[in-house]
Design an enzyme around this catalytic site. Structure first.
Site, PDB file in Angstrom:
ATOM      1  N   SER A   6       4.526  -0.921  12.616  1.00 50.48           N
ATOM      2  CA  SER A   6       4.497  -0.755  11.155  1.00 50.48           C
ATOM      3  C   SER A   6       3.843   0.559  10.813  1.00 50.48           C
ATOM      4  O   SER A   6       3.001   1.064  11.560  1.00 50.48           O
ATOM      5  CB  SER A   6       3.708  -1.901  10.516  1.00 50.48           C
ATOM      6  N   TYR A  28      -3.860  -7.512   9.393  1.00 53.53           N
ATOM      7  CA  TYR A  28      -2.486  -7.092   9.697  1.00 53.53           C
ATOM      8  C   TYR A  28      -2.478  -5.659  10.222  1.00 53.53           C
ATOM      9  O   TYR A  28      -1.846  -5.367  11.252  1.00 53.53           O
ATOM     10  CB  TYR A  28      -1.634  -7.199   8.439  1.00 53.53           C
TER      11      TYR A  28
END
Length: 689
Positions: free
Chosen positions: A566, A579
């Site tokens: 990501s 995250y």
């Protein structure tokens, strides 16, 4: 409208074509009658010539490469019968009979439909409106028995005539036409080393005659055959218990697939069918396997003989591994010698010296091909060959055609021409991909893209029902299989790779995509949430990559591991500690594993998407609402919000991430490893540096 419609009003099929297709489907749907893509059937009839309007006698016959059970009108070759039969006047003799195949093109009616097969002459020259040529196990058993001619006479009297082995072609068509002409009571013939041919005045009569030959031969073999034609059970070759058998097969599959892919990558198939296990447990299996298969349809797919392990089923794994490598080296030398014994100056080059069939007593059969269907069908053909051997040994002795004749067919220029007509392989052909979190979002889009590019796909997801639905969408067992796996479980991950090994032979490409998202500030993030986030993404991708590396190194074929990381592994967004940290962990795993696994030819790369809102399981599960709240926008506008903060002002969709995975694995970036590709439409704060 196809050529088979012969320009009928409304495009309806002529009556003989409808009858032919119906008969073909009935015969081809029963494996006792013929094998997959084996045999052919024809019908003759009269239709008006579209130019002159005069009645013209045509023949419709299954074209090259089709399958009777699924035959459609477009799969028929359509020829003018007068021109086809006129070829007998220019036939130059058996030494030049291959020239007649090119002449078939000048006999085509209209556009001609499918390419005519080598058996076209047999159908056209036999004076019967309907003809079937089939490869039933019972018929081939008689055809491959040492005294097949006498057995045929004993079984059928004068209603079925023995035709000695002859390679398929124009001369065989002339021979069978003579049999039909000279034997008025005959309904068909047994073709030595090959199969059966039957005929009839009507389609129903032809089908009935074909079935009579097949069923009568089955009954003859059952009633006259001796028990245990393969001999007594050999100690140490008995089948292992089912669970142990499958476990050993999963252990051996990557090694065997790697060996079978020495010349070119292959997909594998495993079966432990009763017929295979019984054959391999019997004393005569080494002798019979060494004789090889006989029917051309068989050995074109199985090669002239299999590789057979000569150790007990429960031998230590290290001993089995070493012996398989020795046997594989010997097999390759023997196959090259076979090629050199029979090759002539004009022979096509050797196509590869690896086995297509590997037999492991007590465990089962591994078969290989350019794709899963080819591998599976090769295994099915070897089961046909076992049935043929059983039948022949039950009433006589199995006596296949000479090795030189097998070579003439395997390296036939006409067979080579058929291979040249095949479309080029897709970029990921013969590769096996395992995608985690593949039942939705980025994972599903990636699975779709990889399958579309030719890969076999293992759809791994903790939602088993959705994984099954995705695998079905991708094309079912020959294209994709589903596994239920929680990536935090070592046992489930191991089981997923074992399933991949049994389904396709191994794994070449792994996409670490499974994940969840917990969007909270530091002080609101619990230790349990931190552990959950890292357990699924950091630990889970580590466990999957570790199992992938084990399998890929066993295969010795290289491989690809791709992490769906990501931009948050680089960009420090607000309220995103668990995250973002997990994604940063994954990002560094890419670099660490690229450095470690490069010596094995395994490339490890990553993809860094921006937030993928549409189609995302993560966003639908609550993450979208939380991120929308952080940025103060309505949840339904979150994708637009993300797009507007990018340089390109474009929203990132699952398909865009899948495109990047393909770019990394499709062959053009063969020298790239340790790379992260941003798929974020341009987030300057996430630029890699």
């Amino acid at each position: 409208m196809t050529d088979a419609t012969a320009d009928r009003p409304g495009g309806e099929l002529p009556g003989p074509v409808t009858e032919l297709l119906d008969r073909s489907h009935r015969l081809g749907s029963d494996p006792r009658n013929t094998n997959y893509a084996g045999g052919n059937a024809s019908a003759k009839g009269t239709v008006p010539d579209p130019v002159t309007g005069r009645d013209t006698e045509l023949m419709w016959v299954k074209g090259s490469g089709g399958d009777l059970g699924t035959l459609k009108a477009a799969g028929l070759a359509v020829l003018r019968l007068d021109r086809l039969r006129a070829l007998t006047g220019v036939y130059p003799g058996v030494e030049r009979e291959d020239e007649m195949v090119a002449a078939f093109d000048y006999c085509l009616h209209g556009k001609g439909g499918a390419a005519p097969s080598i058996d076209t002459a047999m159908h056209g020259l036999v004076e019967a409106p309907h003809v079937d040529h089939l490869h039933p196990d019972s018929g081939i058993a008689l055809a491959c028995a040492a005294d097949g001619e006498a057995l045929t006479r004993e079984c059928f009297g004068d209603t079925v005539v023995w035709v000695p082995w002859r390679r398929p072609g124009f001369q065989l068509g002339l021979d069978i036409a003579a049999v039909k002409r000279d034997n008025p009571r005959a309904i068909g013939c047994i073709l030595g080393g090959h199969g059966i041919t039957a005929w009839g005045d009507t389609s129903d009569e032809c089908e009935a005659n074909s079935l009579h030959i097949i069923r009568t031969a089955e009954q003859f073999l059952a009633e006259r055959g001796r028990p245990e034609p393969f001999g007594p059970v050999l100690p140490g070759r008995e089948p292992l218990p089912a669970a142990d058998r499958r476990a050993r097969a999963a252990e051996l599959a990557p090694l065997i697939r790697g060996l079978a892919s020495t010349d070119r990558p292959q997909v594998g198939h495993f079966t432990d069918a009763d017929a295979v296990l019984d054959f391999l447990s019997r004393a005569e299996h080494p002798r019979l396997a060494a004789l090889g298969t006989s029917c051309p349809d068989h050995f074109l797919r199985t090669k002239v003989r299999p590789l057979v392990l000569d150790l007990p089923a429960d031998a230590p794994l290290a001993e089995v591994t070493g012996r398989l490598k020795e046997l594989h080296a010997a097999y390759r030398e023997e196959y090259r010698a076979y090629y050199e014994r029979h090759a002539e100056p004009g022979s096509p080059p050797i196509r590869g010296a690896d086995p297509a069939i590997v037999l492991v007593p007590g465990v089962g059969m591994f078969s290989f091909g350019k794709d899963k269907q080819t591998a599976r069908v090769a295994g099915e053909f070897y089961v046909n060959a076992i049935n043929v051997m059983r039948g022949a040994e039950a009433v006589s002795a199995y006596s296949p055609i000479e090795e030189s004749e097998k070579f003439r067919i395997e390296y036939w220029e006409l067979e080579e021409a058929k291979l040249r007509r095949m479309p080029p392989p897709r970029p990921l052909a013969a590769r096996v991909a395992l995608v985690t979190g593949a039942a939705s979002g980025i994972g599903l889009a990636t699975a779709r893209r990889l399958a579309a590019e030719g890969a076999c796909v293992v759809v791994a997801d903790r939602d088993g029902q959705r994984a099954e639905a995705a695998a079905k969408e991708l094309g079912g067992p020959d294209r994709a299989v589903a596994v239920t796996v929680d990536v935090t479980s070592e046992d489930q991950i191991r089981a997923a790779f074992e399933a991949a090994a049994l389904a396709f032979g191994g794994v070449d490409l792994v996409v670490n995509n499974a994940g969840i998202s917990i969007s909270k500030p530091l002080l609101d993030t619990t230790a349990a949430e931190w552990d959950l986030q890292h357990g699924i993404m950091a630990r889970g991708s580590f466990l999957v990559s570790r199992e992938a590396a084990r399998m890929m190194t066993a295969q010795a074929m290289g491989g690809d591991i791709v992490y769906i990381a990501s931009k948050n592994g680089v960009f420090a967004g607000p309220n995103n500690i668990a995250y973002g940290a997990a994604k940063a962990d994954q990002a560094h795993q890419v670099r660490l594993l690229a450095a470690e696994l490069g010596e094995h030819g395994i490339r490890v790369n990553g993809v860094n998407p921006d937030g993928v809102v549409r189609g995302s399981g993560i966003f639908a599960g609550g993450w979208g609402a939380k991120r929308a709240a952080v940025y103060g926008v309505p949840e339904e506008k979150l994708g637009e919000f993300y797009a507007q903060r990018t340089l390109l002002k474009r929203e990132v969709l699952p398909e865009h991430v899948a495109n990047a995975v393909f770019a990394l694995t499709g062959g053009e970036l063969s020298h790239t490893t340790g790379l992260h590709i941003p798929v974020d439409a341009g987030v300057a704060a996430a630029f890699l540096r």
